[in-house]
Design a protein around this motif. Structure first.
Motif, PDB file in Angstrom:
ATOM      1  N   GLN A 246      -2.239  10.398  -4.895  1.00 20.01           N
ATOM      2  CA  GLN A 246      -1.817   9.756  -3.599  1.00 20.01           C
ATOM      3  C   GLN A 246      -3.019   8.990  -3.355  1.00 20.01           C
ATOM      4  O   GLN A 246      -2.958   8.546  -1.867  1.00 20.01           O
ATOM      5  CB  GLN A 246      -1.583  10.839  -2.718  1.00 20.01           C
ATOM      6  CG  GLN A 246      -0.467  11.842  -2.983  1.00 20.01           C
ATOM      7  CD  GLN A 246      -0.166  12.717  -1.829  1.00 20.01           C
ATOM      8  OE1 GLN A 246      -0.958  13.099  -1.106  1.00 20.01           O
ATOM      9  NE2 GLN A 246       0.794  13.607  -2.265  1.00 20.01           N
TER      10      GLN A 246
ATOM     11  N   GLN B  64      -3.762   5.715  -3.964  1.00 21.81           N
ATOM     12  CA  GLN B  64      -3.781   4.369  -4.590  1.00 21.81           C
ATOM     13  C   GLN B  64      -4.606   3.361  -3.594  1.00 21.81           C
ATOM     14  O   GLN B  64      -5.078   2.423  -4.250  1.00 21.81           O
ATOM     15  CB  GLN B  64      -2.284   3.987  -4.522  1.00 21.81           C
ATOM     16  CG  GLN B  64      -1.445   4.344  -5.603  1.00 21.81           C
ATOM     17  CD  GLN B  64      -0.947   5.859  -5.417  1.00 21.81           C
ATOM     18  OE1 GLN B  64      -1.128   6.242  -4.465  1.00 21.81           O
ATOM     19  NE2 GLN B  64      -0.299   6.303  -6.153  1.00 21.81           N
ATOM     20  N   SER B  65      -4.797   3.473  -2.541  1.00 25.69           N
ATOM     21  CA  SER B  65      -5.478   2.924  -1.607  1.00 25.69           C
ATOM     22  C   SER B  65      -6.977   2.571  -1.961  1.00 25.69           C
ATOM     23  O   SER B  65      -7.636   1.399  -1.909  1.00 25.69           O
ATOM     24  CB  SER B  65      -5.319   3.272  -0.021  1.00 25.69           C
ATOM     25  OG  SER B  65      -4.070   2.796   0.467  1.00 25.69           O
TER      26      SER B  65
ATOM     27  N   ARG C  84      -2.458  -6.335   2.360  1.00 23.97           N
ATOM     28  CA  ARG C  84      -2.474  -5.707   0.875  1.00 23.97           C
ATOM     29  C   ARG C  84      -1.310  -4.530   0.583  1.00 23.97           C
ATOM     30  O   ARG C  84      -0.942  -3.779   1.776  1.00 23.97           O
ATOM     31  CB  ARG C  84      -3.695  -4.971   0.514  1.00 23.97           C
ATOM     32  CG  ARG C  84      -4.039  -4.264  -0.753  1.00 23.97           C
ATOM     33  CD  ARG C  84      -5.069  -3.761  -1.052  1.00 23.97           C
ATOM     34  NE  ARG C  84      -4.917  -2.463  -0.479  1.00 23.97           N
ATOM     35  CZ  ARG C  84      -6.430  -1.518  -0.382  1.00 23.97           C
ATOM     36  NH1 ARG C  84      -7.391  -2.040  -0.797  1.00 23.97           N
ATOM     37  NH2 ARG C  84      -6.189  -0.426   0.149  1.00 23.97           N
ATOM     38  N   THR C  85      -0.570  -4.582  -0.404  1.00 20.25           N
ATOM     39  CA  THR C  85       0.059  -3.537  -1.006  1.00 20.25           C
ATOM     40  C   THR C  85      -0.377  -2.783  -2.105  1.00 20.25           C
ATOM     41  O   THR C  85      -0.961  -3.439  -3.108  1.00 20.25           O
ATOM     42  CB  THR C  85       1.564  -3.945  -1.374  1.00 20.25           C
ATOM     43  OG1 THR C  85       1.908  -4.750  -0.211  1.00 20.25           O
ATOM     44  CG2 THR C  85       2.533  -2.842  -1.523  1.00 20.25           C
ATOM     45  N   ALA C  86      -0.410  -1.257  -1.867  1.00 23.47           N
ATOM     46  CA  ALA C  86      -1.119  -0.653  -3.113  1.00 23.47           C
ATOM     47  C   ALA C  86       0.257   0.406  -3.507  1.00 23.47           C
ATOM     48  O   ALA C  86       0.652   1.124  -2.865  1.00 23.47           O
ATOM     49  CB  ALA C  86      -2.216   0.297  -2.590  1.00 23.47           C
ATOM     50  N   VAL C  87       0.688   0.288  -4.556  1.00 26.47           N
ATOM     51  CA  VAL C  87       1.792   0.826  -5.239  1.00 26.47           C
ATOM     52  C   VAL C  87       1.445   1.783  -6.444  1.00 26.47           C
ATOM     53  O   VAL C  87       1.044   1.129  -7.462  1.00 26.47           O
ATOM     54  CB  VAL C  87       2.860  -0.164  -5.316  1.00 26.47           C
ATOM     55  CG1 VAL C  87       4.292   0.824  -5.776  1.00 26.47           C
ATOM     56  CG2 VAL C  87       3.298  -0.841  -3.969  1.00 26.47           C
ATOM     57  N   GLY C  88       2.005   2.884  -6.462  1.00 21.02           N
ATOM     58  CA  GLY C  88       1.681   3.691  -7.585  1.00 21.02           C
ATOM     59  C   GLY C  88       2.944   3.380  -8.363  1.00 21.02           C
ATOM     60  O   GLY C  88       4.147   3.437  -7.766  1.00 21.02           O
ATOM     61  N   VAL C  89       2.774   3.341  -9.742  1.00 23.46           N
ATOM     62  CA  VAL C  89       3.946   2.891 -10.779  1.00 23.46           C
ATOM     63  C   VAL C  89       3.875   3.981 -11.871  1.00 23.46           C
ATOM     64  O   VAL C  89       2.623   4.273 -12.038  1.00 23.46           O
ATOM     65  CB  VAL C  89       4.033   1.536 -11.225  1.00 23.46           C
ATOM     66  CG1 VAL C  89       4.341   0.719 -10.072  1.00 23.46           C
ATOM     67  CG2 VAL C  89       2.848   0.880 -11.712  1.00 23.46           C
TER      68      VAL C  89
ATOM     69  N   SER D  49      -0.279   5.361 -12.266  1.00 23.60           N
ATOM     70  CA  SER D  49      -0.791   6.738 -11.790  1.00 23.60           C
ATOM     71  C   SER D  49       0.027   7.966 -12.171  1.00 23.60           C
ATOM     72  O   SER D  49       1.332   7.915 -12.319  1.00 23.60           O
ATOM     73  CB  SER D  49      -1.086   6.684 -10.223  1.00 23.60           C
ATOM     74  OG  SER D  49      -0.083   6.271  -9.498  1.00 23.60           O
TER      75      SER D  49
ATOM     76  N   PHE E 163      -0.910  -2.799  -8.123  1.00 23.02           N
ATOM     77  CA  PHE E 163      -0.012  -1.886  -8.648  1.00 23.02           C
ATOM     78  C   PHE E 163      -0.742  -0.826  -9.718  1.00 23.02           C
ATOM     79  O   PHE E 163      -1.581  -1.387 -10.407  1.00 23.02           O
ATOM     80  CB  PHE E 163       0.899  -2.535  -9.705  1.00 23.02           C
ATOM     81  CG  PHE E 163       2.039  -3.587  -8.940  1.00 23.02           C
ATOM     82  CD1 PHE E 163       3.180  -3.197  -8.093  1.00 23.02           C
ATOM     83  CD2 PHE E 163       1.556  -5.002  -8.836  1.00 23.02           C
ATOM     84  CE1 PHE E 163       3.672  -4.176  -7.405  1.00 23.02           C
ATOM     85  CE2 PHE E 163       2.055  -5.946  -7.949  1.00 23.02           C
ATOM     86  CZ  PHE E 163       3.221  -5.365  -7.299  1.00 23.02           C
TER      87      PHE E 163
ATOM     88  N   GLY F  65      -1.100  -7.759  -4.120  1.00 18.55           N
ATOM     89  CA  GLY F  65      -0.272  -6.656  -4.428  1.00 18.55           C
ATOM     90  C   GLY F  65      -1.103  -5.860  -5.554  1.00 18.55           C
ATOM     91  O   GLY F  65      -1.481  -6.579  -6.556  1.00 18.55           O
TER      92      GLY F  65
END
Length: 156
Positions: A107, A109-110, A132-137, A102, A99, A97
């Motif tokens: 856009q 994140q990957s 995988r998870t790529a998340v913008g926070v 950003s 995080f 995961g």
């Protein structure tokens, strides 16, 4: 190739850090049956948070990828500590995961998360291949740009 995670990381020209201690009311990792859950790791240099800011605002994509790699290096340090530095105990990394603090319109994140994924695969080979998870926070602890956690399958 060596079954020492530390030696594999050193072969990449990097130094596995001493695992950081939790900053709040949690523990570094939990083993449940054949799964190892590693708490989120942030980029640290000499025990201090690094890469402060948001990708797409104060930090570039490359800065973000370097922050992700540094956080993943800390994650490998936690993995090494959890398995006694014995990669033969690891079946594979199941999931990363990632995080990324950003800007609202960011856009990529990957691409940033590849900093973490590339290090894990380069260090662990096929055992490092993962979903995988790529998340913008909007923000992360200590104001860092990236935090990385993992789920790992262990030998029974």
């Amino acid at each position: 190739m060596s079954d020492s995670i530390r030696q594999r990381v050193q072969a990449l020209g990097l130094t596995l850090p001493t695992p950081s201690q939790p900053a709040a009311n949690y523990i570094n990792h939990v083993i449940s049956q054949n799964q190892l859950f590693i708490s989120g790791q942030i980029p640290m240099i000499d025990g201090k948070p690094a890469y402060i800011g948001r990708v797409g605002e104060t930090l570039s994509d490359d800065d973000g990828a370097q922050a992700a790699e540094l956080a993943a290096l800390g994650l490998l340090g936690q993995l090494s500590a959890a398995v006694g530095d014995d990669l033969s105990r690891v079946v594979r990394i199941l999931r990363l995961g990632v995080f990324i603090a950003s800007s609202g319109d960011f856009q990529r994140q990957s691409g940033v998360a590849n900093g973490a994924s590339n290090l894990v695969v380069n260090a662990l080979g096929d055992k490092g291949r993962h979903v995988r998870t790529a998340v913008g926070v909007c923000s992360l602890p200590a104001g860092v740009a990236v935090e990385v956690d993992a789920i790992v399958e262990l030998q029974p």
